[in-house]
Design a protein around this motif. Structure first.
Motif, mmCIF file in Angstrom:
data_model
loop_
_atom_site.group_PDB
_atom_site.id
_atom_site.type_symbol
_atom_site.label_atom_id
_atom_site.label_comp_id
_atom_site.label_asym_id
_atom_site.label_seq_id
_atom_site.Cartn_x
_atom_site.Cartn_y
_atom_site.Cartn_z
ATOM 1 N N LYS A 150 0.823 -1.220 0.000
ATOM 2 C CA LYS A 150 0.000 0.000 0.000
ATOM 3 C C LYS A 150 0.858 1.272 0.000
ATOM 4 O O LYS A 150 0.462 2.311 -0.524
ATOM 5 N N GLU A 151 2.033 1.184 0.619
ATOM 6 C CA GLU A 151 2.918 2.355 0.641
ATOM 7 C C GLU A 151 3.363 2.756 -0.766
ATOM 8 O O GLU A 151 3.634 3.914 -1.030
ATOM 9 N N PHE A 152 3.438 1.747 -1.637
ATOM 10 C CA PHE A 152 3.915 2.033 -2.992
ATOM 11 C C PHE A 152 2.782 2.177 -4.007
ATOM 12 O O PHE A 152 2.938 2.837 -5.018
ATOM 13 N N PHE A 153 1.675 1.511 -3.741
ATOM 14 C CA PHE A 153 0.574 1.522 -4.708
ATOM 15 C C PHE A 153 -0.732 1.793 -3.972
ATOM 16 O O PHE A 153 -1.166 0.964 -3.167
ATOM 17 N N ASP A 154 -1.323 2.919 -4.260
ATOM 18 C CA ASP A 154 -2.570 3.270 -3.581
ATOM 19 C C ASP A 154 -3.763 2.684 -4.354
ATOM 20 O O ASP A 154 -4.550 3.399 -4.959
ATOM 21 N N VAL A 155 -3.841 1.374 -4.336
ATOM 22 C CA VAL A 155 -4.903 0.666 -5.067
ATOM 23 C C VAL A 155 -5.473 -0.422 -4.148
ATOM 24 O O VAL A 155 -4.857 -0.779 -3.142
ATOM 25 N N PRO A 156 -6.651 -0.944 -4.481
ATOM 26 C CA PRO A 156 -7.201 -2.051 -3.678
ATOM 27 C C PRO A 156 -6.262 -3.258 -3.748
ATOM 28 O O PRO A 156 -5.696 -3.548 -4.811
ATOM 29 N N ILE A 157 -6.092 -3.919 -2.615
ATOM 30 C CA ILE A 157 -5.205 -5.083 -2.569
ATOM 31 C C ILE A 157 -5.962 -6.286 -2.004
ATOM 32 O O ILE A 157 -6.531 -6.212 -0.917
ATOM 33 N N GLY A 158 -6.001 -7.348 -2.783
ATOM 34 C CA GLY A 158 -6.589 -8.601 -2.313
ATOM 35 C C GLY A 158 -5.499 -9.464 -1.702
ATOM 36 O O GLY A 158 -4.375 -9.485 -2.205
ATOM 37 N N PHE A 159 -5.819 -10.163 -0.636
ATOM 38 C CA PHE A 159 -4.781 -10.909 0.091
ATOM 39 C C PHE A 159 -5.348 -12.242 0.552
ATOM 40 O O PHE A 159 -6.356 -12.286 1.257
ATOM 41 N N ASN A 160 -4.712 -13.323 0.144
ATOM 42 C CA ASN A 160 -5.154 -14.632 0.588
ATOM 43 C C ASN A 160 -3.979 -15.601 0.460
ATOM 44 O O ASN A 160 -2.884 -15.195 0.096
ATOM 45 N N THR A 161 -4.221 -16.866 0.767
ATOM 46 C CA THR A 161 -3.125 -17.829 0.636
ATOM 47 C C THR A 161 -2.915 -18.184 -0.831
ATOM 48 O O THR A 161 -3.829 -18.079 -1.657
ATOM 49 N N ASP A 162 -1.707 -18.626 -1.139
ATOM 50 C CA ASP A 162 -1.394 -19.063 -2.509
ATOM 51 C C ASP A 162 -2.324 -20.195 -2.948
ATOM 52 O O ASP A 162 -2.767 -20.236 -4.100
ATOM 53 N N VAL A 163 -2.625 -21.097 -2.034
ATOM 54 C CA VAL A 163 -3.463 -22.246 -2.410
ATOM 55 C C VAL A 163 -4.933 -21.870 -2.525
ATOM 56 O O VAL A 163 -5.662 -22.426 -3.350
ATOM 57 N N ASN A 164 -5.387 -20.930 -1.710
ATOM 58 C CA ASN A 164 -6.752 -20.442 -1.907
ATOM 59 C C ASN A 164 -6.865 -19.738 -3.264
ATOM 60 O O ASN A 164 -7.851 -19.908 -3.985
ATOM 61 N N ALA A 165 -5.838 -18.969 -3.616
ATOM 62 C CA ALA A 165 -5.828 -18.310 -4.926
ATOM 63 C C ALA A 165 -5.900 -19.343 -6.048
ATOM 64 O O ALA A 165 -6.674 -19.200 -7.003
ATOM 65 N N ALA A 166 -5.119 -20.400 -5.903
ATOM 66 C CA ALA A 166 -5.121 -21.443 -6.935
ATOM 67 C C ALA A 166 -6.488 -22.115 -7.031
ATOM 68 O O ALA A 166 -6.986 -22.414 -8.129
ATOM 69 N N ALA A 167 -7.109 -22.370 -5.892
ATOM 70 C CA ALA A 167 -8.453 -22.979 -5.892
ATOM 71 C C ALA A 167 -9.440 -22.066 -6.618
ATOM 72 O O ALA A 167 -10.286 -22.522 -7.401
ATOM 73 N N LEU A 168 -9.300 -20.769 -6.369
ATOM 74 C CA LEU A 168 -10.188 -19.799 -7.021
ATOM 75 C C LEU A 168 -10.006 -19.823 -8.535
ATOM 76 O O LEU A 168 -10.976 -19.833 -9.304
ATOM 77 N N ALA A 169 -8.754 -19.876 -8.969
ATOM 78 C CA ALA A 169 -8.477 -19.906 -10.411
ATOM 79 C C ALA A 169 -9.049 -21.165 -11.047
ATOM 80 O O ALA A 169 -9.653 -21.118 -12.122
ATOM 81 N N GLU A 170 -8.910 -22.287 -10.379
ATOM 82 C CA GLU A 170 -9.402 -23.536 -10.954
ATOM 83 C C GLU A 170 -10.928 -23.556 -11.023
ATOM 84 O O GLU A 170 -11.513 -24.081 -11.964
ATOM 85 N N VAL A 171 -11.589 -22.993 -10.010
ATOM 86 C CA VAL A 171 -13.049 -23.028 -9.999
ATOM 87 C C VAL A 171 -13.625 -22.002 -10.982
ATOM 88 O O VAL A 171 -14.683 -22.208 -11.563
#
Lengths: 298, 298
Positions: free
Chosen positions: A91-112
């Protein structure tokens, strides 16, 4: 443009992409200490006009938005990264929305959303490599409760002829302690890649993973199970799982055709980084409607 | 007025109540064969003007609304009830929306909406009695995937000094096979109620339940865990769980204060029937907006 970080223990994959999950450009940065690694991450993203950033991180991490340490990597043994305020630093470098989760939750999301489990409401994503981790989408949303799942550390029953003591520093002979890559290497005295011809190695691996899958299925009843990571490159492990899982379950619950139910990642090694792009898109959407980053489709 | 059925293997509890979960009148009907039991259920409800019916049933049941056997009790060993079309049968007598889920999912819903887990997004409800079952609310919704959870049958590690073979007809020494009421009775040669003074009985019981809780927590990360059923009337079991769970987990994930995290049902024995009233209310709401019966709050 959406920014994405798949933060792993050995490397950070950074990418920019579109909301359909497509990758426009990607780079790999070694994971050393935050001061070094994050500088390179920032340099990469500064080249683009970024609307949001999604982070799929190694853990444990704090994903509870009501917590004072939300956005932190928490109790990792990895030098320099314990209590690292990941979201806040970005956030200090980029004033944009940031989503944050585990790598494996992200992968599950991509697969679904995109591939192996596309069109389904639920998906379990498991990675078996230097550790064992799993993420899940349940009824269209990233699984989260008190915290994120830590499924790699559930207990399994030791094979009667396996006398290897286990390698997990917390639980010794939990699933990760008996079945992750380092356990395979220590038990058999060689790296997995040099054990390809030893059928008993992969049979035992499937024996442990099938027990864990039994628990995951009885508890979560996912509509699809995706298994990735270095160890799962051994097709023999899938064969062993297909053998043991029905034996352990013994017809107690209905199992779909296993070859179609328990599969390799549709996105291959890009599941995590693609999921991180989707996390960025979710963060952008949620900024619009003020809701929490949960992966909800509604 | 809302109708509610908590269908158990030994008795059906039927009630009418309001959408706040309050019970106006209730009756208990022995579970014999469907033709007998259902006639009495129908007689009870015919006395009221019913707008919807909620059913929390023993299982396994088919909760998949896209399935041709949705609304059925499926593979139960219980005489006469296998493949019983529960929802369809009720529909023949009452042309109202019908909610259908497991008894334990209903109980979890009641606890999260009204009592022990009120205001939270997730709750795990476990009953330990003649069997072991669990239901869950995850991110505000009843947990469902391919099917409903069947968490009572996960594998646990045998205590080194426990040589009892286990009683589950499917898995022998799974959690239910080692820790449900009938297993306690067979292992120790007396009914649980006559074993109150034997501390080792309840210590071992907590040893097995704590292992299961470890898996449930690592996989689902519930915000609250509610444990009911006959066996849990022994407060000693809670003490044993509070002792073993942190030992097994070994600081790997954060555990809240256990006395506040793992608790008895706020609704006591009325959790299931109250949850069934809420299922009726959900069915009524969902008829309005055409969505599926999932317990969604949104």
């Amino acid at each position: 443009m959406l920014g994405a970080i798949e933060a792993g223990g050995t490397k950070f994959v950074c990418a920019v992409g579109e909301k359909d999950g497509s990758i426009r450009e990607r780079v790999e940065i070694p994971t050393t200490v935050p001061s070094e690694t994050i500088v390179k991450v920032v340099e990469f993203f500064k080249r683009f006009e970024i609307d949001a950033i999604g982070i799929g991180s190694f853990g444990p991490i704090d994903v509870n938005q009501d917590s004072s340490t939300y956005g932190y990597i928490t109790s990792t043994p990895k030098e320099g990264w314990r209590d690292f305020p990941f979201v806040q630093t970005m956030k200090e470098f980029f004033d944009v929305p940031i989503g944050f989760n585990t790598d494996v939750n992200a992968a599950a999301l991509a697969e679904v959303r995109l591939v192996a489990a596309k069109g389904l409401e639920s998906c379990l994503y498991i990675t078996v490599g230097t550790g064992i981790g799993a993420g899940a989408v349940v009824q269209g949303r990233l699984l989260q409760g008190l915290s994120h799942p830590e499924m790699g550390h559930i207990l399994v029953n030791r094979h009667p002829s396996d006398f290897y003591q286990g390698k997990c520093p917390y639980h010794q002979a939990c699933l990760e302690g008996l079945a992750a890559g380092p356990a395979i290497e220590e038990r058999w005295g060689e790296k997995g890649i040099d054990l390809v011809g030893r059928a008993e190695v992969w049979d035992l691996e499937g024996y442990y993973l099938a027990q864990a899958l039994m628990s995951y299925i009885l508890i979560l009843s996912p509509q699809k199970i995706v298994m990735g990571g270095g160890v799962m490159h051994q097709q023999q492990v899938f064969s062993s799982i297909y053998k043991y899982l029905p034996e352990f379950m013994n017809h107690y619950v209905f199992l779909p055709d296993l070859k179609d139910y328990i599969v390799t990642p549709g996105l291959g090694n890009n599941a995590g980084i693609t999921g991180a792009i989707l996390l960025a898109e979710l963060a952008l959407e949620e900024q619009g409607d003020g809701s929490h980053a949960s992966g909800a489709r509604e």
